[in-house]
Write an enzyme that holds these catalytic residues in place. Structure first.
Site, short mmCIF file in Angstrom:
data_model
loop_
_atom_site.label_atom_id
_atom_site.label_comp_id
_atom_site.label_asym_id
_atom_site.label_seq_id
_atom_site.Cartn_x
_atom_site.Cartn_y
_atom_site.Cartn_z
CG LEU A 21 -1.92 1.11 1.40
CD1 LEU A 21 -2.97 1.04 0.30
CD2 LEU A 21 -2.58 1.03 2.78
CB SER B 145 2.70 -4.47 2.99
OG SER B 145 1.85 -3.81 3.89
CD GLN B 146 -3.33 -2.83 -0.65
OE1 GLN B 146 -4.05 -2.20 0.11
NE2 GLN B 146 -3.00 -2.37 -1.85
CG ASP C 139 4.97 -4.80 10.79
OD1 ASP C 139 5.58 -5.27 9.81
OD2 ASP C 139 4.02 -3.99 10.67
CG HIS D 127 4.94 -2.34 7.64
ND1 HIS D 127 4.56 -3.67 7.59
CD2 HIS D 127 4.41 -1.75 6.54
CE1 HIS D 127 3.83 -3.87 6.51
NE2 HIS D 127 3.72 -2.74 5.85
#
Length: 288
Positions: free
Chosen positions: A35, A101-102, A214, A269
């Site tokens: 994202l 991630s996404q 994270d 993250h």
């Protein structure tokens, strides 16, 4: 004379086998970004792959970058399918998917819906695989997380994060309104579920990477298919209903020894794809 010919033939066969290995090289690695991200941010990861495995073809797909990454995931899956199918057709011996991630949620959609895909290994790098409840760096300044489900219930699947937002205190609304993660997890009727499960099980290896520091993926155990119960206690992967009922093939993969879990502390993250220790311990060995 006969013995000499046999030795020569054996030596020639050995040389051909070695040459074949050298020519074949490593499988291509396809990176799917997260994202508010784009392929330009993965130079360190790409360099690490090429240094560890010289000659590897690495492709960070440039699609739905940055602001466009908020497009609903079903639409993104359609776009990525076209690109990925073309890459797979050019590489019949298989490819690896490394999804951040996404991007991990997008790759779950790809692996479920593309028939006869030839993805060898799916590496999910700090992805909210079991859902997301809180994104402290992106949302706390905008709206309290306890209200996000109301927004998602209102707009539906018009914003990507709503496709995997999962409020453990409002599971009835989630199961009713979510039209992406609930389908992938087999939590609502889906006529294509058997085909999706078979597609997912074409994977040879599933690698799950995440860690307790994270600060974005919430709970961080979602990167390993764990999630909260209604009291915000962690339910680990093997105790999740979609695992126990083997809805999409996760238990089958685990039973055959093809699920690898890597936990790394001290990684924020935005650092997962550039952290050398993460690459060395969690990623490198799977990209052969």
């Amino acid at each position: 004379m006969m013995e000499t010919l046999q030795v020569l033939r054996g030596s020639l066969l050995l040389l051909l086998l070695v040459a074949g290995v050298c020519i074949e090289g490593y499988k291509p690695v396809i990176i799917v970004h997260g994202l508010f991200s784009g392929p330009e941010e993965y130079h360190t990861l790409i360099d690490n792959i090429k240094k560890a495995h010289p000659g590897t073809e690495v492709n960070a797909i440039s699609l739905y970058n940055y602001a466009e990454s908020t497009v609903p995931l079903k639409e993104q899956v359609k776009g990525f399918t076209k690109v990925l199918t073309d890459i797979m057709n050019k590489n019949p011996d298989g490819i690896h998917l490394l999804c951040y991630s996404q991007g991990g949620e997008i790759c779950r959609g790809l692996l479920s819906t593309i028939p006869n895909h030839n993805v060898d290994t799916f590496i999910a790098l700090s992805s909210p695989l079991a859902g997301q409840y809180g994104a402290t760096k992106f949302l706390k300044w905008l709206v309290p997380k306890k209200w996000v489900y109301l927004i998602c219930n209102t707009v539906g699947s018009k914003i990507s994060i709503c496709d995997y937002w999962k409020d453990p205190h409002h599971m009835t609304d989630y199961l009713k309104n979510n039209q992406y993660l609930t389908l992938l997890d087999g939590e609502k009727p889906n006529k294509d579920m058997e085909a999706w499960r078979n597609n997912f099980l074409r994977l040879k290896k599933l690698v799950l990477i995440g860690g307790p520091d994270d600060e974005v993926i919430t709970p961080w155990q979602s990167s390993h298919f764990g999630f909260y119960d209604s009291n915000e206690r962690i339910v680990e992967m093997r105790n999740q209903e979609f695992y126990k009922k083997d809805k999409f093939g996760l238990k089958t993969m685990d039973d055959r020894g093809d699920v690898s879990v890597c936990v790394r502390a001290g990684v924020r993250h935005l650092k997962w794809h550039s952290d050398q220790a993460v690459f060395n311990s969690c990623i490198e060995k799977w990209l052969t």
